[in-house]
Design a protein around this motif. Structure first.
Motif: not given
Length: 780
Positions: A368-377
């Motif tokens: 699930d979400a981890y610091r940044g959640a989709g944005r770091p990827e």
């Protein structure tokens, strides 16, 4: 109030209790008659539960009960849910497999609970758990995403044939195909975004207390959003009616997204407390955290970028496989879709984008979400592509970015987001100046003369945070609105309480929120207290995640403050026999402009509550509330540049310099902002160099302790060189954009770009351990 108001570097109020051991965490709480829970967890990644024999355990000292997954189902406790609906490209809904809080029939990842022992102490519960005999029939397991979707792979859920959660698309495929058909150059890249374990300082914990007389539950929990926890527990899990459930999140020692969600242990504790008639406490240990806390990232992506003859980007196409693990967690469906693909334009003017995301079930811990959640990827993929393109096109990486920067705002991307403002050139200029970008070739040559490989890597990130407005996210499938609430209470003696639906787990709310009040009223922050984390005190709120606390939560406080100030000015004007329009607030006093007439805030507050002499028709009291729903996301952005050296004999990376130039809009407390950036950079660098949650082919975790999962330490990190450029966010009255996730979003690409520049080879995946770097250097 320059000393403590907006922009002041005020030391955090809350730190005194934290550094003196006076913090109050869930594990510190002791209730009369409290029992302790210990979960019996599956050692298998995939198995049938054929039977559970608890007879020996029930005879052991101090054992109160042994409860099973089947009992949970029999009592009609609901399954865990995913709260964001995603639709596949063929119009079908996502395939959500049933996730009971304890497995009655089938376990699907190592660590999934099948039963719980309730005993007088944690040690007694642990001892008894070893005496419980579970008869498993082991089933074939699959941990690799690509293996999971092959014909004949073990199937996890009957609801999801082929282990596919969804096949989702965004963008204009036709426009992208047209761009590629005319492209002068095409750059291709395959990247893996490695799986991470969150590892907050405080493990997850829960204490549940059922009051039979009132038929009322109280849950103490390590949550980033206690109100949403209460909503979900009552509305979907059949634990208790909402008005019969109080959720309290006291001090929380870090979350990074991993404490947003509802976990099985909280549900079981509440249910078990009613079953045994006593409070039930569970505190996870570090191994349980590795096995059961929602993991982050875990994408495999192929991307292609088209350029014209002027090195302008004309199109981008992306295909991503996202590992969901064994079940869909609360926000998991949104992370690789609306939180990832909508940021694939980055800071660049890309006319056509098309992305496809395939979600996959595997026999691993849910993701699930981890610091940044989709944005770091998204940022990692895009910035690795840009660096790869610069090398292929033989142009300077910074200049290729500058050639493609968005310079006109507002800017509508092809993937939903509409950027409101920004100055990407300013951030890149600041970062290049700070690192002496022009002088790098000479430094590289000097390092080479000493037998070292020196590289430099650029990463220009943008993120969408604030996670609002509610109407927009609702149209995209979100199950809740993402506004925020606040209440301002001025007490009869002039002290001030701020009730907020935001929740702090390290962000410094108790300081920064007070700074806004101090700035507006001219009072010391010691006169202001922040109330949060208790559903019986704060009526409702949406919690803290997505860098929304200041942009959304603090703006809600501002709206409530404005209402309170308006009423207070009416009272002051009445008392001073002046026009309300002439009243100004300075240094804790309400003054009549151009005169020496003034009345202090405590006297205004006292007048409001004594009600002896109020304006005609005014209600007594001085308390106001507000709900704030933003009109857009906020878009923090920045440029990171990493300079480092690689020892070709060992593959070891050593940092020379790391500069970060961020645009967060207005800064409430620059010192706290810098601390947030430091933490994010540490996590981004940790992912780039060290961290990786690994499973073997049978779904057995091989990195389930700090002996195996490599967390960054102080000596693994550089001294960071931070600076800020500022474009005020037009979407909220404070001009705030958010800062909490930026470092984790932008750092990883800068590091990997620098290493690949140093070694002269581009096919390097995270984490870039010395062994992996050495092998890449020496590969044929």
């Amino acid at each position: 109030m320059g000393v403590e108001g907006i922009g002041a570097r005020v030391v955090r109020k809350e730190d005194k209790r934290f550094i003196t051991g006076k913090g109050r965490y869930v594990d510190d709480i002791k209730l009369p008659g409290m029992t302790h829970a210990y979960f019996i967890r599956s050692p298998h990644a995939h198995a049938k539960v054929k039977g559970i024999d608890s007879s020996a355990a029930l005879k052991m000292p101090g054992v109160v009960a042994v409860l099973t997954g089947q009992q949970l189902v029999d009592d009609k406790v609901g399954n865990l849910i995913c709260g964001w609906a995603i639709t596949s490209k063929d119009g079908s809904p996502m395939k959500m497999g049933a996730w009971p809080a304890m497995a009655p029939e089938t376990v699907r990842f190592v660590g999934q609970a099948v039963a719980v022992v309730i005993a007088e102490s944690k040690n007694l519960a642990r001892d008894a758990a070893e005496a419980v005999v579970v008869d498993y029939e082991e089933l074939p397991a699959v941990a690799d995403m690509h293996a999971a979707i092959k014909a004949g792979a073990p199937q996890l859920h009957p609801e999801a044939p082929g282990n596919q959660v969804y096949d989702w698309v965004i963008g204009d495929e036709g426009a992208v195909d047209a761009a590629f058909s005319k492209a002068a150059n095409v750059v291709k890249l395959d990247v893996t975004n490695n799986r991470l374990a969150p590892n907050a300082m405080e493990p997850r914990a829960a204490i549940a207390d059922y009051d039979a007389a009132e038929e009322h539950f109280t849950l103490y929990t390590t949550s980033q959003n206690p109100h949403v926890a209460r909503l979900v527990l009552s509305a979907f899990y059949n634990i208790a009616p909402e008005h019969k459930l109080r959720v309290i999140a006291p001090d929380v020692g870090g979350g990074f997204g991993s404490k947003i969600f509802i976990y099985p242990e909280e549900m079981v504790a509440l249910w078990a407390s009613k079953k045994v008639g006593r409070p039930v406490k569970w505190t996870g240990d570090r191994t349980e955290a590795f096995l059961t806390d929602a993991h982050g990232r875990d994408h495999v992506t192929h991307a292609e970028m088209a350029f014209d003859t002027n090195n302008k980007i004309t199109g981008l196409k992306v295909k991503t496989y996202a590992n969901f693990g064994a079940y869909m967690s609360l926000f998991s469906s949104s992370v690789p879709t609306y939180l990832y693909a909508t940021l694939l334009s980055g800071q660049y003017n890309i006319p056509a984008i098309h992305a496809e995301v395939i979600g996959v079930y595997t026999n691993t811990t849910p993701v699930d979400a981890y610091r940044g959640a989709g944005r770091p990827e998204a940022s990692y993929l895009l910035e690795r592509l840009m660096e790869t393109a610069a090398r292929q096109l033989k142009v300077d990486p910074a200049e290729l970015r500058r050639t493609n920067f968005i310079t006109q705002f507002p800017h509508q991307t092809p993937v939903i987001m509409a950027y409101d403002t920004g100055d990407f050139n300013a951030s890149l200029d600041a970062a290049m100046k700070a690192i002496d970008y022009a002088g790098f070739p000479a430094r590289k040559a000097q390092a080479e003369s000493q037998g070292k490989l020196r590289g430099i890597g650029v990463s220009c990130y943008i993120e969408a945070c604030g996670i609002a407005p509610s109407k927009a996210v609702g149209s995209l499938g979100a199950g809740v609105g993402l506004w925020e609430s606040a209440e301002v209470r001025v007490n009869p003696v002039g002290t001030i309480e701020i009730l907020t639906g935001s929740h702090s787990h390290g962000q410094g709310h108790e300081t920064t929120f007070c700074q806004l009040v101090a700035d507006r009223l001219g009072v010391p922050i010691s006169q202001v207290s922040i109330v949060h984390g208790d559903t019986d005190k704060v009526q409702f709120g949406m919690g803290t995640y997505g860098s929304r606390s200041a942009a959304v939560g603090l703006t809600a406080i501002l709206k409530a403050m404005e209402k309170m100030e308006s009423k207070a000015k009416k009272i002051a004007a009445h008392a001073l026999e002046a026009s309300e329009a002439d009243i100004v607030i300075e240094n804790g006093e309400f003054k009549v402009t151009g005169t020496d007439k003034a009345i202090a805030l405590p006297m205004v507050a006292l007048a409001a509550y004594t009600a002896h002499n109020l304006p005609e028709g005014m209600e007594p009291g001085l308390k106001e509330s507000a709900f704030y729903d933003p009109t857009n996301f906020t878009f923090p952005a920045g440029a990171y540049i990493c300079e480092l050296e690689v020892d070709p004999g060992t593959g070891k990376t050593s940092f020379v310099n790391f500069v970060a130039a961020d645009d967060f809009g207005r800064l409430i407390n620059p010192m706290i902002v810098e601390g947030q950036v430091h933490g994010g950079l540490a996590q981004g660098i940790g992912q780039a160099l060290l961290e990786h949650a690994i499973y073997d082919a049978n779904g057995q975790p091989v990195t389930a302790s700090f002996m195996d999962y490599s967390m960054p330490r102080a000596d693994d990190l550089p001294s960071f060189n931070l600076s800020h450029t500022t474009t005020l966010c037009p979407g909220n009255p404070l001009g705030i954009k958010g800062c909490g996730e930026a470092g984790a979003i932008g750092a990883s690409a800068a590091v990997i770009n620098a290493i690949t520049d140093a070694i002269g080879k581009n096919n390097l995946e995270m984490p870039a351990t010395p062994d992996r770097v050495w092998r890449t250097i020496n590969a044929a």
